[in-house]
Design a protein around this motif. Structure first.
Motif, PDB file in Angstrom:
ATOM      1  N   GLY A  60       5.333 -47.128 -66.844  1.00 23.36           N
ATOM      2  CA  GLY A  60       6.661 -47.175 -67.459  1.00 23.36           C
ATOM      3  C   GLY A  60       6.626 -47.692 -68.885  1.00 23.36           C
ATOM      4  N   GLU A  61       7.472 -48.665 -69.142  1.00 15.81           N
ATOM      5  CA  GLU A  61       7.590 -49.209 -70.498  1.00 15.81           C
ATOM      6  C   GLU A  61       6.327 -49.911 -70.974  1.00 15.81           C
ATOM      7  OE1 GLU A  61      10.778 -51.905 -70.986  1.00 15.81           O
ATOM      8  OE2 GLU A  61      12.300 -50.375 -70.733  1.00 15.81           O
ATOM      9  N   ASN A  62       5.493 -50.290 -70.043  1.00 15.99           N
ATOM     10  CA  ASN A  62       4.269 -51.006 -70.424  1.00 15.99           C
ATOM     11  C   ASN A  62       3.104 -50.076 -70.704  1.00 15.99           C
ATOM     12  OD1 ASN A  62       5.326 -53.691 -70.143  1.00 15.99           O
ATOM     13  ND2 ASN A  62       5.455 -53.210 -67.963  1.00 15.99           N
ATOM     14  N   PHE A  63       3.376 -48.797 -70.581  1.00 19.03           N
ATOM     15  CA  PHE A  63       2.329 -47.788 -70.766  1.00 19.03           C
ATOM     16  C   PHE A  63       2.585 -47.058 -72.073  1.00 19.03           C
ATOM     17  CE2 PHE A  63       0.428 -43.631 -70.269  1.00 19.03           C
ATOM     18  CZ  PHE A  63      -0.708 -43.844 -69.510  1.00 19.03           C
ATOM     19  N   THR A  64       1.550 -46.891 -72.894  1.00 15.62           N
ATOM     20  CA  THR A  64       1.754 -46.167 -74.147  1.00 15.62           C
ATOM     21  C   THR A  64       0.637 -45.145 -74.379  1.00 15.62           C
ATOM     22  OG1 THR A  64       2.075 -46.406 -76.536  1.00 15.62           O
ATOM     23  CG2 THR A  64       0.532 -47.932 -75.519  1.00 15.62           C
ATOM     24  N   ASP A  65       0.907 -44.186 -75.252  1.00 16.01           N
ATOM     25  CA  ASP A  65      -0.112 -43.213 -75.678  1.00 16.01           C
ATOM     26  C   ASP A  65      -0.656 -42.383 -74.509  1.00 16.01           C
ATOM     27  OD1 ASP A  65      -1.740 -41.977 -77.640  1.00 16.01           O
ATOM     28  OD2 ASP A  65      -3.410 -43.235 -77.052  1.00 16.01           O
ATOM     29  N   ARG A  66      -1.910 -41.940 -74.664  1.00 17.44           N
ATOM     30  CA  ARG A  66      -2.622 -41.157 -73.651  1.00 17.44           C
ATOM     31  C   ARG A  66      -2.007 -39.780 -73.405  1.00 17.44           C
ATOM     32  NH1 ARG A  66      -6.957 -44.117 -74.209  1.00 17.44           N
ATOM     33  NH2 ARG A  66      -7.080 -46.002 -72.981  1.00 17.44           N
ATOM     34  N   GLU A  67      -1.295 -39.236 -74.408  1.00 17.58           N
ATOM     35  CA  GLU A  67      -0.672 -37.923 -74.209  1.00 17.58           C
ATOM     36  C   GLU A  67      -1.732 -36.844 -73.930  1.00 17.58           C
ATOM     37  OE1 GLU A  67       0.305 -39.720 -76.963  1.00 17.58           O
ATOM     38  OE2 GLU A  67       2.408 -40.189 -76.544  1.00 17.58           O
ATOM     39  N   THR A  68      -2.777 -36.831 -74.766  1.00 18.17           N
ATOM     40  CA  THR A  68      -3.811 -35.797 -74.607  1.00 18.17           C
ATOM     41  C   THR A  68      -4.503 -35.914 -73.256  1.00 18.17           C
ATOM     42  OG1 THR A  68      -4.298 -36.515 -76.850  1.00 18.17           O
ATOM     43  CG2 THR A  68      -5.558 -34.664 -76.020  1.00 18.17           C
ATOM     44  N   GLU A  69      -4.872 -37.143 -72.916  1.00 22.14           N
ATOM     45  CA  GLU A  69      -5.590 -37.349 -71.645  1.00 22.14           C
ATOM     46  C   GLU A  69      -4.689 -37.035 -70.455  1.00 22.14           C
ATOM     47  OE1 GLU A  69      -5.325 -39.643 -74.040  1.00 22.14           O
ATOM     48  OE2 GLU A  69      -7.300 -40.422 -74.603  1.00 22.14           O
ATOM     49  N   THR A  70      -3.407 -37.380 -70.581  1.00 25.05           N
ATOM     50  CA  THR A  70      -2.456 -37.106 -69.492  1.00 25.05           C
ATOM     51  C   THR A  70      -2.365 -35.602 -69.242  1.00 25.05           C
ATOM     52  OG1 THR A  70      -1.168 -39.068 -70.039  1.00 25.05           O
ATOM     53  CG2 THR A  70      -0.050 -37.379 -68.752  1.00 25.05           C
ATOM     54  N   LYS A  71      -2.271 -34.859 -70.347  1.00 26.42           N
ATOM     55  CA  LYS A  71      -2.152 -33.411 -70.240  1.00 26.42           C
ATOM     56  C   LYS A  71      -3.386 -32.808 -69.561  1.00 26.42           C
ATOM     57  CE  LYS A  71      -0.691 -29.906 -73.380  1.00 26.42           C
ATOM     58  NZ  LYS A  71      -0.707 -29.510 -74.792  1.00 26.42           N
ATOM     59  N   ARG A  72      -4.549 -33.273 -70.016  1.00 22.83           N
ATOM     60  CA  ARG A  72      -5.793 -32.724 -69.482  1.00 22.83           C
ATOM     61  C   ARG A  72      -5.959 -33.065 -67.996  1.00 22.83           C
ATOM     62  NH1 ARG A  72     -11.368 -34.168 -72.534  1.00 22.83           N
ATOM     63  NH2 ARG A  72     -12.876 -33.662 -70.902  1.00 22.83           N
ATOM     64  N   LEU A  73      -5.678 -34.315 -67.656  1.00 21.51           N
ATOM     65  CA  LEU A  73      -5.837 -34.754 -66.271  1.00 21.51           C
ATOM     66  C   LEU A  73      -4.818 -34.072 -65.357  1.00 21.51           C
ATOM     67  CD1 LEU A  73      -7.697 -36.665 -64.771  1.00 21.51           C
ATOM     68  CD2 LEU A  73      -6.069 -38.509 -65.149  1.00 21.51           C
ATOM     69  N   LYS A  74      -3.595 -33.908 -65.870  1.00 19.96           N
ATOM     70  CA  LYS A  74      -2.544 -33.262 -65.084  1.00 19.96           C
ATOM     71  C   LYS A  74      -2.938 -31.802 -64.792  1.00 19.96           C
ATOM     72  CE  LYS A  74       2.475 -32.655 -65.149  1.00 19.96           C
ATOM     73  NZ  LYS A  74       2.948 -31.392 -65.723  1.00 19.96           N
ATOM     74  N   ALA A  75      -3.465 -31.136 -65.811  1.00 21.51           N
ATOM     75  CA  ALA A  75      -3.903 -29.748 -65.615  1.00 21.51           C
ATOM     76  C   ALA A  75      -5.037 -29.710 -64.590  1.00 21.51           C
ATOM     77  CB  ALA A  75      -4.354 -29.141 -66.943  1.00 21.51           C
ATOM     78  N   ASN A  76      -5.971 -30.644 -64.688  1.00 26.09           N
ATOM     79  CA  ASN A  76      -7.064 -30.685 -63.702  1.00 26.09           C
ATOM     80  C   ASN A  76      -6.514 -30.885 -62.288  1.00 26.09           C
ATOM     81  OD1 ASN A  76      -8.829 -30.440 -65.811  1.00 26.09           O
ATOM     82  ND2 ASN A  76      -9.760 -32.453 -65.603  1.00 26.09           N
ATOM     83  N   PHE A  77      -5.557 -31.799 -62.149  1.00 27.32           N
ATOM     84  CA  PHE A  77      -4.979 -32.069 -60.827  1.00 27.32           C
ATOM     85  C   PHE A  77      -4.300 -30.807 -60.291  1.00 27.32           C
ATOM     86  CE2 PHE A  77      -4.269 -36.976 -60.625  1.00 27.32           C
ATOM     87  CZ  PHE A  77      -5.585 -37.175 -60.975  1.00 27.32           C
ATOM     88  N   GLU A  78      -3.549 -30.127 -61.148  1.00 23.59           N
ATOM     89  CA  GLU A  78      -2.766 -28.992 -60.662  1.00 23.59           C
ATOM     90  C   GLU A  78      -3.606 -27.735 -60.427  1.00 23.59           C
ATOM     91  OE1 GLU A  78       1.550 -30.468 -62.340  1.00 23.59           O
ATOM     92  OE2 GLU A  78       0.518 -28.891 -63.445  1.00 23.59           O
ATOM     93  N   HIS A  79      -4.754 -27.673 -61.110  1.00 26.41           N
ATOM     94  CA  HIS A  79      -5.586 -26.481 -60.951  1.00 26.41           C
ATOM     95  C   HIS A  79      -6.837 -26.715 -60.129  1.00 26.41           C
ATOM     96  CE1 HIS A  79      -3.121 -25.460 -64.521  1.00 26.41           C
ATOM     97  NE2 HIS A  79      -2.969 -24.361 -63.788  1.00 26.41           N
TER      98      HIS A  79
END
Ligand code: ADP
Ligand code: MG
Length: 374
Positions: free
Chosen positions: A13-32
């Motif tokens: 939540g509010e205590n989490f910042t950045d990591r947009e690129t890594e989030t995108k990559r990991l999310k794609a890995n999870f979904e695919h």
């Protein structure tokens, strides 16, 4: 002010910042269904990132199962933890869970203790032993459930390097990889903090998990992300910090996630209205002091050659250890001794190899070392 800056456990939540690129990559890995290896130093943000992504995937299509195996000591310890996590986290309700245990693991007699707490927290112990189930049957549990539910499953295993410490570890690793690589509906996200152990499991050609998946090396969060994050938190608490000091908080600890939050917290505690240079200076000293016990423990028992190698690194020498001047100046011993010393320090995660040489891994350890050991 209780939740101003958090540096002990994973953040969201509010205590989490950045990591947009890594989030995108990991999310794609999870979904695919792509397997992932997530590697970084301790307290950089692996657990936080995985939990962040877990909250973002489409829950109708993917179930994310999370388990931490830091306390597993043997193969069947691990199977118990794995089966428990998979069964619990793929069942929406208690009766579904009980039914699934019966259907998929009919031969065990599970122990369940339900707490009176209305949030439905309970502990489940399956008591799986080699007598009831062969490893492959447990390793395929997630695949069978995924097929039945018509949904992908991603199994995230925290502190995975623990597997490397099991008795007969390479055989266990072969078994895991053998079963997992055949699965169509389950993928794995393996991560852990003992960087050299993780790297050895995944990058060593002779190891079973060699090139098992997409390797993500999680780096530090950049200063340009930390500055607004820090300023915003101060503002929320009615305090004011100049961007220059927010940047210094990040720079002092080289952007190292947990230390940025810890240092920012120490600064906040000392601030009555506006942050000053003196406050940041004092907070940096306190940060070092708070970590001293740990650092002393980490250097306890190091030989003088090992300490001398750390002295060379802390003095800004990062390569050319075999040159006569460096060997003489820092008294590093013989050439063959130098490579042994390096290996031991790397194995202890005290130092790491970066693009342009050997470095002390932990920026606050380096500050402490410069202050007391040079
Ligand atoms: N994305 C992030 N934003 C802000 N702080 C973070 C982030 N990731 C990690 N941290 C900081 O680092 C600490 C450790 O995070 P954690 O996810 O437990 O790291 P790891 O799993 O790599 O050991 C957190 O308590 C927090 O202070
Ligand atoms: Mg973690």
């Amino acid at each position: 002010m209780a939740d101003a800056f958090i540096y002990g456990s994973s953040v969201e939540g509010e205590n989490f910042t950045d990591r947009e690129t890594e989030t995108k990559r990991l999310k794609a890995n999870f979904e695919h269904g792509v397997n992932t290896l997530l590697i970084s130093n301790r307290r950089i943000g692996k657990t936080s990132l995985v939990r962040h992504v877990k909250n973002q995937v489409n829950a109708k299509k993917v179930s994310v199962v999370y388990l931490d195996i830091f306390d597993c000591r043997s193969e069947y310890d691990f199977y118990n933890k794995l089966a428990t996590a998979v069964l619990r986290q793929t069942a929406s309700k208690m009766d579904v869970l009980m039914q699934n245990i019966k259907t998929f693991l009919g031969r065990v007699s599970p122990k369940i203790s339900v707490s009176p707490d209305p949030t439905m927290d309970f502990s489940l112990s399956l008591g799986i032993t080699p007598k009831e189930y062969a490893p492959e049957q447990i390793l395929n549990l997630a695949e069978i459930i995924a097929q039945k539910q018509g949904k992908r499953i991603v199994v995230c295993i925290d502190e995975f390097q623990q597997i490397g410490e099991f008795p007969d570890s390479v055989t266990v690793q072969k078994r895991l990889r053998g079963a997992w690589q055949l699965q169509q509906n389950v993928s794995y996200c393996l991560f852990g903090s003992k960087k050299h152990l993780m790297t050895n499991m995944f990058q060593n050609k002779s190891m079973p998990f060699f090139q098992f998946g997409d390797a993500i090396f999680l780096g530090v969060i950049p200063v340009k992300k930390w500055v607004p994050f820090i300023c915003e938190k101060f503002k929320k608490h009615g305090l004011s910090i100049h961007e220059e000091f927010a940047a210094r908080i990040s720079d002092e600890v080289e952007g190292y996630s947990s230390y940025v939050q810890q240092l920012a917290w120490l600064v906040m505690l000392k601030t009555e209205s506006v942050v000053t240079k003196e406050i940041v200076d004092a907070a940096v000293n306190e940060l070092i002091a708070q970590n001293t016990a740990l650092f002393m423990q980490q250097t306890e028992g190091l030989t003088s050659y090992q300490m001398n190698m750390l002295r060379a690194l802390a003095s800004g020498v990062h390569d050319g250890f075999l040159s006569k001047e460096v060997m003489d100046e820092f008294r590093l011993g013989t050439k063959s001794n130098i490579s042994k010393v390096k290996k031991i320090l790397i194995d202890r995660d005290l130092v790491e190899v970066r693009e342009n040489g050997l470095y002390i891994s932990d920026p606050v350890f380096q500050m402490w070392f410069r202050k007391y050991c040079l």
